[in-house]
Every structure is written in C-alpha cells, then in structure tokens.
Scaffold this motif. Structure first.
Motif, PDB file in Angstrom:
ATOM      1  N   PHE A   1     -41.673  16.164  84.278  1.00  0.00           N
ATOM      2  CA  PHE A   1     -41.455  15.838  82.730  1.00  0.00           C
ATOM      3  C   PHE A   1     -42.344  14.645  82.480  1.00  0.00           C
ATOM      4  O   PHE A   1     -42.236  14.104  81.285  1.00  0.00           O
ATOM      5  N   VAL A   2     -42.943  13.825  83.335  1.00  0.00           N
ATOM      6  CA  VAL A   2     -44.035  12.727  82.887  1.00  0.00           C
ATOM      7  C   VAL A   2     -45.198  13.354  82.429  1.00  0.00           C
ATOM      8  O   VAL A   2     -46.136  12.959  83.070  1.00  0.00           O
ATOM      9  N   ARG A   3     -45.259  13.915  81.510  1.00  0.00           N
ATOM     10  CA  ARG A   3     -46.510  14.354  80.897  1.00  0.00           C
ATOM     11  C   ARG A   3     -46.599  13.781  79.265  1.00  0.00           C
ATOM     12  O   ARG A   3     -45.462  13.709  78.690  1.00  0.00           O
ATOM     13  N   SER A   4     -47.700  13.653  79.037  1.00  0.00           N
ATOM     14  CA  SER A   4     -47.897  13.049  77.653  1.00  0.00           C
ATOM     15  C   SER A   4     -47.611  14.086  76.342  1.00  0.00           C
ATOM     16  O   SER A   4     -47.997  15.403  76.774  1.00  0.00           O
ATOM     17  N   ASP A   5     -47.236  13.884  75.592  1.00  0.00           N
ATOM     18  CA  ASP A   5     -46.937  14.961  74.188  1.00  0.00           C
ATOM     19  C   ASP A   5     -48.225  15.372  73.829  1.00  0.00           C
ATOM     20  O   ASP A   5     -48.219  16.624  73.672  1.00  0.00           O
ATOM     21  N   ARG A   6     -49.537  14.762  74.034  1.00  0.00           N
ATOM     22  CA  ARG A   6     -50.618  15.436  73.569  1.00  0.00           C
ATOM     23  C   ARG A   6     -50.865  16.651  74.461  1.00  0.00           C
ATOM     24  O   ARG A   6     -51.402  17.689  74.299  1.00  0.00           O
ATOM     25  N   ASP A   7     -50.562  16.142  75.792  1.00  0.00           N
ATOM     26  CA  ASP A   7     -50.870  17.071  76.695  1.00  0.00           C
ATOM     27  C   ASP A   7     -50.041  18.370  76.971  1.00  0.00           C
ATOM     28  O   ASP A   7     -50.616  19.652  76.900  1.00  0.00           O
ATOM     29  N   ILE A   8     -48.706  18.182  76.666  1.00  0.00           N
ATOM     30  CA  ILE A   8     -47.969  19.519  76.349  1.00  0.00           C
ATOM     31  C   ILE A   8     -48.470  20.204  75.251  1.00  0.00           C
ATOM     32  O   ILE A   8     -48.522  21.413  75.368  1.00  0.00           O
ATOM     33  N   GLU A   9     -48.795  19.475  74.237  1.00  0.00           N
ATOM     34  CA  GLU A   9     -49.180  20.313  72.781  1.00  0.00           C
ATOM     35  C   GLU A   9     -50.589  20.952  73.057  1.00  0.00           C
ATOM     36  O   GLU A   9     -50.493  22.103  72.733  1.00  0.00           O
ATOM     37  N   ARG A  10     -51.238  20.608  73.750  1.00  0.00           N
ATOM     38  CA  ARG A  10     -52.573  21.228  74.119  1.00  0.00           C
ATOM     39  C   ARG A  10     -52.176  22.303  74.991  1.00  0.00           C
ATOM     40  O   ARG A  10     -53.017  23.411  74.708  1.00  0.00           O
ATOM     41  N   GLU A  11     -51.543  22.355  75.917  1.00  0.00           N
ATOM     42  CA  GLU A  11     -51.150  23.346  76.759  1.00  0.00           C
ATOM     43  C   GLU A  11     -50.489  24.689  76.094  1.00  0.00           C
ATOM     44  O   GLU A  11     -50.805  25.697  76.240  1.00  0.00           O
ATOM     45  N   ILE A  12     -49.628  24.089  75.074  1.00  0.00           N
ATOM     46  CA  ILE A  12     -48.913  25.240  74.225  1.00  0.00           C
ATOM     47  C   ILE A  12     -50.028  26.025  73.303  1.00  0.00           C
ATOM     48  O   ILE A  12     -49.988  27.093  73.221  1.00  0.00           O
ATOM     49  N   ARG A  13     -50.898  25.258  72.680  1.00  0.00           N
ATOM     50  CA  ARG A  13     -51.731  25.459  71.801  1.00  0.00           C
ATOM     51  C   ARG A  13     -52.661  26.432  72.471  1.00  0.00           C
ATOM     52  O   ARG A  13     -53.134  27.751  71.854  1.00  0.00           O
ATOM     53  N   VAL A  14     -53.108  26.107  73.731  1.00  0.00           N
ATOM     54  CA  VAL A  14     -54.467  26.747  74.238  1.00  0.00           C
ATOM     55  C   VAL A  14     -53.983  27.772  75.192  1.00  0.00           C
ATOM     56  O   VAL A  14     -54.400  29.108  74.926  1.00  0.00           O
ATOM     57  N   ASP A  15     -52.966  27.617  76.167  1.00  0.00           N
ATOM     58  CA  ASP A  15     -52.609  28.523  77.013  1.00  0.00           C
ATOM     59  C   ASP A  15     -51.490  29.546  76.619  1.00  0.00           C
ATOM     60  O   ASP A  15     -51.554  30.544  77.317  1.00  0.00           O
ATOM     61  N   VAL A  16     -50.816  29.153  75.863  1.00  0.00           N
ATOM     62  CA  VAL A  16     -49.730  30.093  75.298  1.00  0.00           C
ATOM     63  C   VAL A  16     -50.087  30.767  74.093  1.00  0.00           C
ATOM     64  O   VAL A  16     -50.012  32.113  74.062  1.00  0.00           O
ATOM     65  N   LEU A  17     -50.288  30.000  73.031  1.00  0.00           N
ATOM     66  CA  LEU A  17     -50.592  30.735  71.846  1.00  0.00           C
ATOM     67  C   LEU A  17     -51.992  31.480  71.772  1.00  0.00           C
ATOM     68  O   LEU A  17     -52.134  32.398  70.963  1.00  0.00           O
TER      69      LEU A  17
ATOM     70  N   MET B   1     -42.074  31.556  76.062  1.00  0.00           N
ATOM     71  CA  MET B   1     -43.113  31.050  76.704  1.00  0.00           C
ATOM     72  C   MET B   1     -43.212  29.528  76.693  1.00  0.00           C
ATOM     73  O   MET B   1     -43.773  28.997  77.578  1.00  0.00           O
ATOM     74  N   THR B   2     -43.135  28.924  75.453  1.00  0.00           N
ATOM     75  CA  THR B   2     -43.165  27.536  75.342  1.00  0.00           C
ATOM     76  C   THR B   2     -42.148  26.796  76.086  1.00  0.00           C
ATOM     77  O   THR B   2     -42.314  25.812  76.774  1.00  0.00           O
ATOM     78  N   ARG B   3     -40.773  27.356  76.212  1.00  0.00           N
ATOM     79  CA  ARG B   3     -39.819  26.840  77.166  1.00  0.00           C
ATOM     80  C   ARG B   3     -40.206  26.921  78.562  1.00  0.00           C
ATOM     81  O   ARG B   3     -39.637  25.928  79.384  1.00  0.00           O
TER      82      ARG B   3
ATOM     83  N   ARG C   1     -51.083  31.127  61.974  1.00  0.00           N
ATOM     84  CA  ARG C   1     -50.120  30.500  61.231  1.00  0.00           C
ATOM     85  C   ARG C   1     -49.060  29.900  61.952  1.00  0.00           C
ATOM     86  O   ARG C   1     -48.164  29.092  61.211  1.00  0.00           O
ATOM     87  N   VAL C   2     -49.129  29.589  63.146  1.00  0.00           N
ATOM     88  CA  VAL C   2     -48.150  28.634  63.915  1.00  0.00           C
ATOM     89  C   VAL C   2     -48.544  27.369  64.125  1.00  0.00           C
ATOM     90  O   VAL C   2     -49.554  26.989  64.357  1.00  0.00           O
ATOM     91  N   HIS C   3     -47.651  26.254  63.785  1.00  0.00           N
ATOM     92  CA  HIS C   3     -47.949  24.935  64.082  1.00  0.00           C
ATOM     93  C   HIS C   3     -46.963  24.297  65.206  1.00  0.00           C
ATOM     94  O   HIS C   3     -45.860  24.960  65.408  1.00  0.00           O
TER      95      HIS C   3
END
Length: 222
Positions: free
Chosen positions: A141-157, A195-197, A167-169
C-alpha cells in the motif's frame, strides 16, 4: 500487475537448527527483536517454528500440576513443550510456508486462514529464503498515487482491456481511485472496475462511470 512475496519479504532471516537449545533461542529472539524463528534441517528445509508463546510454556507450567502426571487435554501439548530443551521439542509443526513467487494477496489470505502473523518463505526446492510478516504485506500500500494512476492507465485500461477506454478518466488521491467518463457497454465498466480493484496499493475504487448501452443480463440490473 501483482506484487509477489519476494518483492516485499524480509530476506535477512534468523533461523535455528533442530538441536539449538532453549537458552540460545531465547537470546536470538531478544537480540534481534523478533517473536519467532523458523527451525530448519541440515538441507535448509523448514520443519517447524519456535515462537515466544512456545517458550513461555516453560514458565507457565513451572509449578502448575507439580508432581502430577495428569494434564487436561487442552494443556498436554503445552506441558510437553514446557519440558522441552531443544528446538525440535519446542517447535510448532508442521509449519505453514509460502513460495517466494506467490502473489502477496495469496500470502495474506494464507495468514488469515491459519491465524498466523508471519510465514517462512521458501524457494522452488522448499528451502528457507526469508520471512513474510504482516508488516511486509502492508508495503504493497506504500505506493505513490502517481504510480498507481500510471499502472491503471497503462496496464489496465490500455494493455489488458480489449475495449475502447479513450473516454475513461482516472484520478487517485491517497490510494482511492475514481474512475469517471463513459464506455460503450455497461459490462465493460464492471470489468474495468474489477481490474482496478486488483491493482496493488488501491485502497478503494469510486465508480463514476456511465455507459452507452446496458448489456448486462436483466437479473443483474439495478
């Protein structure tokens, strides 16, 4: 996407042999500020674990039932350990272990299922390589918000979903992810949320997604 045990475990592990005496085990726990040590055989395989609770049986049964052979069923095992002098007589066995390549979430569930605070970590040959504690599990859980956001954008979406996600933000604040915008199908939004969860470090997911067409079965609609 998934953090494995080897990514967060403690590699420097204190262990003892099955012939290690009570006093030496106690000194190791105190010196290294740990609450348990794995017991290994000559090949490094984990055969048990000695915890503070195992050692405290010696004090617990020092005077209790003195001179009596009878022990209530629930106390016989503790009384046996109270007479123990070396690790093989003091240890709890068999011991639950986890592979270094296992996902952290699987290891966490293993801890919960067996009610333990730590797991000896073994390699492909079953030899001790480290220890995973509850403290180590919290590292995901000790991850930066930026790192989490990048993984969701790149790896998930982008990489994992075979659907239009343009069209997803994505917004992340203190580990809480908000997915907003629009997708073509309602079922697609459900997959994206699921998948985001699963992303390590995500504390919660807020659903603000809408869709063009509801393709879920009638019984699932609300």
């Amino acid at each position: 996407m998934h953090v494995t045990v080897k990514d967060v475990m403690t590699w420097r592990v204190i262990s003892v042999g099955e012939d290690t005496c009570f006093k030496n085990i106690t000194e190791l726990l105190i010196t290294h500020a740990i609450s348990a040590v794995p017991v290994v055989d000559g090949d490094g395989h984990v055969i048990g674990i000695v915890s503070e609770a195992d050692l405290l049986h010696k004090e617990e049964f020092r005077e209790q039932f003195h001179g009596e052979n009878y022990r209530p069923p629930g106390q016989r095992r503790g009384a046996d350990k109270a007479r123990g002098e070396v690790a093989r007589e003091l240890m709890t066995a068999p011991v639950v272990t986890v592979s270094m390549d296992a996902p952290v979430v699987a290891a966490s569930r293993l801890m919960e299922h067996h009610g333990v605070k730590r797991l000896p970590v073994v390699d492909g040959r079953g030899r001790l390589v480290g220890v995973l504690s509850r403290h180590d599990v919290l590292k995901v859980f000790v991850r930066s918000d930026r790192d989490i956001e990048r993984e969701i954008r790149v790896d998930v979406l982008t990489r994992s979903l075979w659907m239009d996600t343009s069209r997803v933000h994505v917004a992340v604040q203190d580990g809480v992810v908000t997915l907003s915008g629009r997708m073509t199908l309602r079922r697609d939004t459900q997959i994206a949320l699921w998948m985001t969860r699963q992303v390590n470090g995500v504390v919660d997911v807020i659903d603000e997604l809408t869709w063009d067409r509801d393709n879920t079965p009638t019984g699932e609609r609300c």
